[in-house]
Write a protein that holds these residues in place. Structure first.
Motif, PDB file in Angstrom:
ATOM      1  N   GLN A  70      -1.588 -30.738   3.567  1.00  0.00           N
ATOM      2  CA  GLN A  70      -2.410 -30.198   4.656  1.00  0.00           C
ATOM      3  C   GLN A  70      -3.725 -29.674   4.076  1.00  0.00           C
ATOM      4  O   GLN A  70      -3.792 -29.286   2.918  1.00  0.00           O
ATOM      5  N   SER A  71      -4.753 -29.640   4.910  1.00  0.00           N
ATOM      6  CA  SER A  71      -6.014 -29.008   4.544  1.00  0.00           C
ATOM      7  C   SER A  71      -6.149 -27.728   5.357  1.00  0.00           C
ATOM      8  O   SER A  71      -5.391 -27.510   6.311  1.00  0.00           O
ATOM      9  N   CYS A  72      -7.125 -26.930   5.013  1.00  0.00           N
ATOM     10  CA  CYS A  72      -7.379 -25.698   5.773  1.00  0.00           C
ATOM     11  C   CYS A  72      -7.621 -26.022   7.249  1.00  0.00           C
ATOM     12  O   CYS A  72      -7.066 -25.374   8.141  1.00  0.00           O
ATOM     13  N   VAL A  73      -8.461 -27.041   7.492  1.00  0.00           N
ATOM     14  CA  VAL A  73      -8.834 -27.358   8.875  1.00  0.00           C
ATOM     15  C   VAL A  73      -7.695 -28.002   9.650  1.00  0.00           C
ATOM     16  O   VAL A  73      -7.679 -27.944  10.879  1.00  0.00           O
ATOM     17  N   ASP A  74      -6.718 -28.593   8.960  1.00  0.00           N
ATOM     18  CA  ASP A  74      -5.563 -29.141   9.661  1.00  0.00           C
ATOM     19  C   ASP A  74      -4.825 -28.040  10.423  1.00  0.00           C
ATOM     20  O   ASP A  74      -4.309 -28.287  11.515  1.00  0.00           O
ATOM     21  N   CYS A  75      -4.752 -26.872   9.851  1.00  0.00           N
ATOM     22  CA  CYS A  75      -3.994 -25.778  10.467  1.00  0.00           C
ATOM     23  C   CYS A  75      -4.869 -24.765  11.201  1.00  0.00           C
ATOM     24  O   CYS A  75      -4.462 -24.226  12.229  1.00  0.00           O
ATOM     25  N   HIS A  76      -6.071 -24.481  10.673  1.00  0.00           N
ATOM     26  CA  HIS A  76      -6.921 -23.430  11.238  1.00  0.00           C
ATOM     27  C   HIS A  76      -8.046 -23.969  12.121  1.00  0.00           C
ATOM     28  O   HIS A  76      -8.739 -23.185  12.767  1.00  0.00           O
ATOM     29  N   GLY A  77      -8.250 -25.278  12.151  1.00  0.00           N
ATOM     30  CA  GLY A  77      -9.321 -25.869  12.946  1.00  0.00           C
ATOM     31  C   GLY A  77     -10.584 -26.036  12.130  1.00  0.00           C
ATOM     32  O   GLY A  77     -10.766 -25.407  11.088  1.00  0.00           O
ATOM     33  N   ALA A  78     -11.476 -26.917  12.609  1.00  0.00           N
ATOM     34  CA  ALA A  78     -12.671 -27.303  11.850  1.00  0.00           C
ATOM     35  C   ALA A  78     -13.544 -26.118  11.456  1.00  0.00           C
ATOM     36  O   ALA A  78     -14.095 -26.096  10.367  1.00  0.00           O
ATOM     37  N   GLU A  79     -13.681 -25.144  12.307  1.00  0.00           N
ATOM     38  CA  GLU A  79     -14.491 -23.974  11.970  1.00  0.00           C
ATOM     39  C   GLU A  79     -13.641 -22.718  11.876  1.00  0.00           C
ATOM     40  O   GLU A  79     -14.156 -21.606  11.903  1.00  0.00           O
ATOM     41  N   GLY A  80     -12.336 -22.909  11.791  1.00  0.00           N
ATOM     42  CA  GLY A  80     -11.435 -21.780  11.628  1.00  0.00           C
ATOM     43  C   GLY A  80     -11.095 -21.054  12.913  1.00  0.00           C
ATOM     44  O   GLY A  80     -10.484 -19.991  12.869  1.00  0.00           O
ATOM     45  N   ASN A  81     -11.470 -21.611  14.053  1.00  0.00           N
ATOM     46  CA  ASN A  81     -11.240 -20.934  15.331  1.00  0.00           C
ATOM     47  C   ASN A  81     -10.236 -21.635  16.235  1.00  0.00           C
ATOM     48  O   ASN A  81     -10.078 -21.247  17.387  1.00  0.00           O
ATOM     49  N   ALA A  82      -9.549 -22.654  15.742  1.00  0.00           N
ATOM     50  CA  ALA A  82      -8.615 -23.411  16.582  1.00  0.00           C
ATOM     51  C   ALA A  82      -7.309 -23.674  15.833  1.00  0.00           C
ATOM     52  O   ALA A  82      -6.963 -24.814  15.537  1.00  0.00           O
ATOM     53  N   PRO A  83      -6.562 -22.602  15.513  1.00  0.00           N
ATOM     54  CA  PRO A  83      -5.305 -22.819  14.802  1.00  0.00           C
ATOM     55  C   PRO A  83      -4.322 -23.636  15.634  1.00  0.00           C
ATOM     56  O   PRO A  83      -4.328 -23.551  16.865  1.00  0.00           O
ATOM     57  N   ASP A  85      -1.194 -23.265  15.710  1.00  0.00           N
ATOM     58  CA  ASP A  85      -0.090 -22.406  16.120  1.00  0.00           C
ATOM     59  C   ASP A  85      -0.658 -21.013  16.380  1.00  0.00           C
ATOM     60  O   ASP A  85      -1.504 -20.541  15.616  1.00  0.00           O
ATOM     61  N   ALA A  86      -0.185 -20.361  17.429  1.00  0.00           N
ATOM     62  CA  ALA A  86      -0.711 -19.040  17.799  1.00  0.00           C
ATOM     63  C   ALA A  86      -0.468 -17.987  16.720  1.00  0.00           C
ATOM     64  O   ALA A  86      -1.162 -16.964  16.685  1.00  0.00           O
ATOM     65  N   THR A  87       0.480 -18.223  15.827  1.00  0.00           N
ATOM     66  CA  THR A  87       0.745 -17.247  14.766  1.00  0.00           C
ATOM     67  C   THR A  87      -0.173 -17.424  13.561  1.00  0.00           C
ATOM     68  O   THR A  87      -0.181 -16.582  12.672  1.00  0.00           O
ATOM     69  N   TYR A  88      -0.937 -18.518  13.512  1.00  0.00           N
ATOM     70  CA  TYR A  88      -1.875 -18.748  12.414  1.00  0.00           C
ATOM     71  C   TYR A  88      -3.165 -18.003  12.726  1.00  0.00           C
ATOM     72  O   TYR A  88      -3.655 -18.057  13.861  1.00  0.00           O
ATOM     73  N   PRO A  89      -3.763 -17.362  11.737  1.00  0.00           N
ATOM     74  CA  PRO A  89      -4.978 -16.590  12.019  1.00  0.00           C
ATOM     75  C   PRO A  89      -6.211 -17.465  12.255  1.00  0.00           C
ATOM     76  O   PRO A  89      -6.320 -18.565  11.728  1.00  0.00           O
ATOM     77  N   LYS A  90      -7.117 -16.927  13.046  1.00  0.00           N
ATOM     78  CA  LYS A  90      -8.450 -17.524  13.182  1.00  0.00           C
ATOM     79  C   LYS A  90      -9.263 -17.034  11.992  1.00  0.00           C
ATOM     80  O   LYS A  90      -9.290 -15.844  11.693  1.00  0.00           O
ATOM     81  N   LEU A  91      -9.901 -17.943  11.300  1.00  0.00           N
ATOM     82  CA  LEU A  91     -10.671 -17.603  10.103  1.00  0.00           C
ATOM     83  C   LEU A  91     -12.174 -17.568  10.359  1.00  0.00           C
ATOM     84  O   LEU A  91     -12.906 -16.942   9.599  1.00  0.00           O
ATOM     85  N   GLY A  92     -12.633 -18.241  11.401  1.00  0.00           N
ATOM     86  CA  GLY A  92     -14.067 -18.306  11.680  1.00  0.00           C
ATOM     87  C   GLY A  92     -14.653 -16.922  11.897  1.00  0.00           C
ATOM     88  O   GLY A  92     -14.179 -16.169  12.739  1.00  0.00           O
ATOM     89  N   GLY A  93     -15.664 -16.581  11.110  1.00  0.00           N
ATOM     90  CA  GLY A  93     -16.341 -15.294  11.244  1.00  0.00           C
ATOM     91  C   GLY A  93     -15.617 -14.135  10.586  1.00  0.00           C
ATOM     92  O   GLY A  93     -16.108 -13.008  10.623  1.00  0.00           O
ATOM     93  N   GLN A  94     -14.479 -14.390   9.963  1.00  0.00           N
ATOM     94  CA  GLN A  94     -13.749 -13.329   9.253  1.00  0.00           C
ATOM     95  C   GLN A  94     -14.568 -12.903   8.038  1.00  0.00           C
ATOM     96  O   GLN A  94     -15.348 -13.687   7.490  1.00  0.00           O
ATOM     97  N   TYR A  95     -14.422 -11.671   7.615  1.00  0.00           N
ATOM     98  CA  TYR A  95     -15.116 -11.213   6.411  1.00  0.00           C
ATOM     99  C   TYR A  95     -14.731 -12.108   5.242  1.00  0.00           C
ATOM    100  O   TYR A  95     -13.541 -12.315   4.978  1.00  0.00           O
ATOM    101  N   GLY A  96     -15.738 -12.627   4.550  1.00  0.00           N
ATOM    102  CA  GLY A  96     -15.485 -13.484   3.410  1.00  0.00           C
ATOM    103  C   GLY A  96     -14.636 -12.812   2.350  1.00  0.00           C
ATOM    104  O   GLY A  96     -13.754 -13.436   1.759  1.00  0.00           O
ATOM    105  N   ASP A  97     -14.892 -11.526   2.099  1.00  0.00           N
ATOM    106  CA  ASP A  97     -14.103 -10.806   1.104  1.00  0.00           C
ATOM    107  C   ASP A  97     -12.636 -10.726   1.508  1.00  0.00           C
ATOM    108  O   ASP A  97     -11.751 -10.804   0.660  1.00  0.00           O
ATOM    109  N   TYR A  98     -12.367 -10.563   2.789  1.00  0.00           N
ATOM    110  CA  TYR A  98     -10.974 -10.527   3.253  1.00  0.00           C
ATOM    111  C   TYR A  98     -10.295 -11.868   2.954  1.00  0.00           C
ATOM    112  O   TYR A  98      -9.184 -11.906   2.430  1.00  0.00           O
TER     113      TYR A  98
END
Length: 149
Positions: A70-83, A85-98
């Motif tokens: 799997q790739s990151c975008v396979d599970c979290h979506g192309a920009e990190g906003n379309a996981p 599964d509802a239990t997977y976090p949205k990554l788009g716009g998250q603090y980079g350090d986090y």
């Protein structure tokens, strides 16, 4: 409200405050270097990582790992906003350090998840920094706890 719910919300608020404090150093850098403010050069990291490269992070997010296929975008979506599964976090716009600290913890085995631990195991420091810069630069659908009782 139960004590358990209150304690959980307090813990989330404290983690958010720590993340904001860690990121406050970036504001000083951004003031000195307009490229940092625009995200052109990625961002400095409290995780001790090299500067992230957004464009390379975008490409890296599409690479399938050997461990999970799997790739990151396979599970979290192309920009990190379309996981997927509802239990997977949205990554788009998250603090980079986090994102960087989370990936480092998965890679080290200090944070466990059946998918993320093997996914992060082969990431280099530069990979982590690039992915954090990419997902952190995307638009966000994240919500804070403002107004939540």
């Amino acid at each position: 409200m139960s004590n358990a719910v209150h304690a959980q919300r307090l813990a989330i608020a404290l983690l958010a405050a720590l993340a904001l404090a860690a990121c406050s150093q970036n504001n000083e850098v951004a003031a000195e270097d307009p490229g940092h403010a625009s995200g052109e050069h990625g961002s400095s990291s409290s995780a001790g990582l090299p500067d992230g490269r957004i464009a390379i992070g975008e490409k890296r997010a599409q690479v399938k790992s050997e461990a999970t296929k799997q790739s990151c975008v396979d599970c979290h979506g192309a920009e990190g906003n379309a996981p997927i599964d509802a239990t997977y976090p949205k990554l788009g716009g998250q603090y980079g350090d986090y994102i960087a600290h989370a990936l480092q913890a998965y890679r080290a085995g200090n944070r466990q998840n059946a998918l993320m631990t093997p996914q992060a195991a082969q990431l280099s420091d530069q990979d982590i920094s690039d992915l954090a810069a990419y997902f952190g630069s995307r638009s966000t659908q994240l919500r804070d706890l403002h107004g939540v009782d």
